[in-house]
Scaffold this active site. Structure first.
Site, PDB file in Angstrom:
ATOM      1  N   ASN A  29       1.664 -29.486  17.550  1.00 30.76           N
ATOM      2  CA  ASN A  29       1.577 -30.512  18.603  1.00 30.76           C
ATOM      3  C   ASN A  29       0.492 -31.551  18.286  1.00 30.76           C
ATOM      4  O   ASN A  29       0.155 -32.364  19.127  1.00 30.76           O
ATOM      5  CB  ASN A  29       1.321 -29.864  19.974  1.00 30.76           C
ATOM      6  CG  ASN A  29       0.009 -29.093  20.029  1.00 30.76           C
ATOM      7  OD1 ASN A  29      -0.799 -29.158  19.109  1.00 30.76           O
ATOM      8  ND2 ASN A  29      -0.215 -28.389  21.125  1.00 30.76           N
TER       9      ASN A  29
ATOM     10  N   HIS B  79      -2.672 -30.848  17.441  1.00 32.03           N
ATOM     11  CA  HIS B  79      -4.058 -30.487  17.760  1.00 32.03           C
ATOM     12  C   HIS B  79      -4.900 -30.337  16.494  1.00 32.03           C
ATOM     13  O   HIS B  79      -4.391 -30.014  15.422  1.00 32.03           O
ATOM     14  CB  HIS B  79      -4.142 -29.245  18.664  1.00 32.03           C
ATOM     15  CG  HIS B  79      -3.809 -27.939  18.040  1.00 32.03           C
ATOM     16  ND1 HIS B  79      -3.286 -26.883  18.748  1.00 32.03           N
ATOM     17  CD2 HIS B  79      -3.939 -27.484  16.764  1.00 32.03           C
ATOM     18  CE1 HIS B  79      -3.106 -25.860  17.953  1.00 32.03           C
ATOM     19  NE2 HIS B  79      -3.491 -26.188  16.741  1.00 32.03           N
TER      20      HIS B  79
ATOM     21  N   ASP C 134     -13.683 -23.554  16.214  1.00 26.77           N
ATOM     22  CA  ASP C 134     -13.261 -23.012  17.504  1.00 26.77           C
ATOM     23  C   ASP C 134     -13.275 -21.488  17.523  1.00 26.77           C
ATOM     24  O   ASP C 134     -13.428 -20.841  16.485  1.00 26.77           O
ATOM     25  CB  ASP C 134     -11.868 -23.552  17.878  1.00 26.77           C
ATOM     26  CG  ASP C 134     -10.875 -23.491  16.716  1.00 26.77           C
ATOM     27  OD1 ASP C 134     -11.161 -22.793  15.718  1.00 26.77           O
ATOM     28  OD2 ASP C 134      -9.820 -24.128  16.805  1.00 26.77           O
TER      29      ASP C 134
HETATM   30  P1  PGA Z   1      -1.838 -23.051  10.995  1.00 30.16           P
HETATM   31  O1  PGA Z   1      -2.544 -23.643  12.261  1.00 30.16           O
HETATM   32  O2  PGA Z   1      -2.721 -23.336   9.835  1.00 30.16           O
HETATM   33  O3  PGA Z   1      -1.738 -21.555  11.266  1.00 30.16           O
HETATM   34  O4  PGA Z   1      -0.501 -23.710  10.882  1.00 30.16           O
HETATM   35  C1  PGA Z   1      -2.975 -24.962  12.196  1.00 30.16           C
HETATM   36  C2  PGA Z   1      -3.744 -25.295  13.440  1.00 30.16           C
HETATM   37  O5  PGA Z   1      -3.339 -24.850  14.528  1.00 30.16           O
HETATM   38  O6  PGA Z   1      -4.756 -26.003  13.318  1.00 30.16           O
END
Ligand code: PGA
Length: 244
Positions: A136, A138, A67
């Protein structure tokens, strides 16, 4: 789905890097799907260290990232292109032309999304996709929704995601509201998947995603259906999963 319990963040990172290095050793021209966020930073550090020790070469590896924010230039410190350059690409012998990240600056972003899926196809698909997991549920920026969005697409980020990412920006108002992300089908078509999770703040979502129902309301839950998905999580992230 295989769930591996790591001792802590370091152990998780080492195990992840070992798995990625093994993939590259078996297939030097592997197509790796890569992720950003704080979780994979340690694994990238380990990979860069393996390269420095001449145990590993990225000279034939191709990468496609999950992304990118809409509207950030590649030079912006919070763009995912910048992140990848800093944490991996700039530290190993990967060819710049073999690294791909969705174009969040494209004039015709929908067209760019279609081209990104075509690019993944033209590379022969993803051999190993690395993932983190949002609070959440994702994966990439596939936010909780009513349906699984299949292809690469533009998403409106949830307030919780903007809040979680605000730590990297000068203020929550500076966090882009939109991003381009590979879709769930693009991710699920990867031959192997490796999801990393670390820390007590991920414990609830890890339990929900991998032991709860498969639903687009928890996008990562779809990985339960993948034939070759591995989760490496530390004890804190697995503390709600009593059977592990
Ligand atoms: P993080 O993010 O590794 O900073 O916890 C995970 C994500 O949003 O995929």
């Amino acid at each position: 789905m295989v769930i591996i319990k790591a001792k802590d963040y370091e152990d998780m990172s080492k195990r992840a890097a070992a798995l990625l290095a093994e993939q590259i050793a078996q297939k030097p021209d592997s197509v790796l799907g890569l992720a950003t966020g704080s979780t994979p930073v340690g694994a990238y550090r380990e990979l860069a260290e393996k390269f420095r020790r001449k145990e590993l070469s990225f000279s034939k590896v191709k990468t496609v990232n999950l992304d990118e924010y809409v509207g950030l230039l590649p030079e912006h410190e919070q763009s995912y292109r910048y992140f990848m350059q800093k944490h991996l690409f700039g530290l190993v012998d990967i060819k710049p032309e073999n690294t791909h990240i969705p174009d969040g600056m494209a004039k015709n972003i929908r067209h760019a999304c279609r081209e990104y899926d075509a690019l993944i196809d033209s590379l022969g698909g993803i051999d190993l996709q690395l993932l983190g997991i949002g609070h959440n549920g994702h994966i990439g920026f596939n936010e909780p929704a009513k349906v699984f969005e299949k292809e690469t697409h533009v998403v409106e980020l949830k307030e919780s995601t903007i809040a979680a990412n605000a730590r990297f920006f000068s203020s929550p108002g500076a966090v882009p509201r939109r991003a381009v992300t590979m879709g769930i089908l693009s991710i699920m078509r990867a031959k192997r998947i490796l999801l990393l999770a670390s820390g007590a703040d991920k414990a609830e979502i890890v339990k929900e995603a991998f032991f709860g129902p498969i639903t687009p309301a928890v996008p990562a839950s779809v990985l339960q259906l993948h034939p070759a998905a591995t989760v490496i999580a530390d004890g804190e992230a697995l503390k709600e999963c009593k059977t592990l």
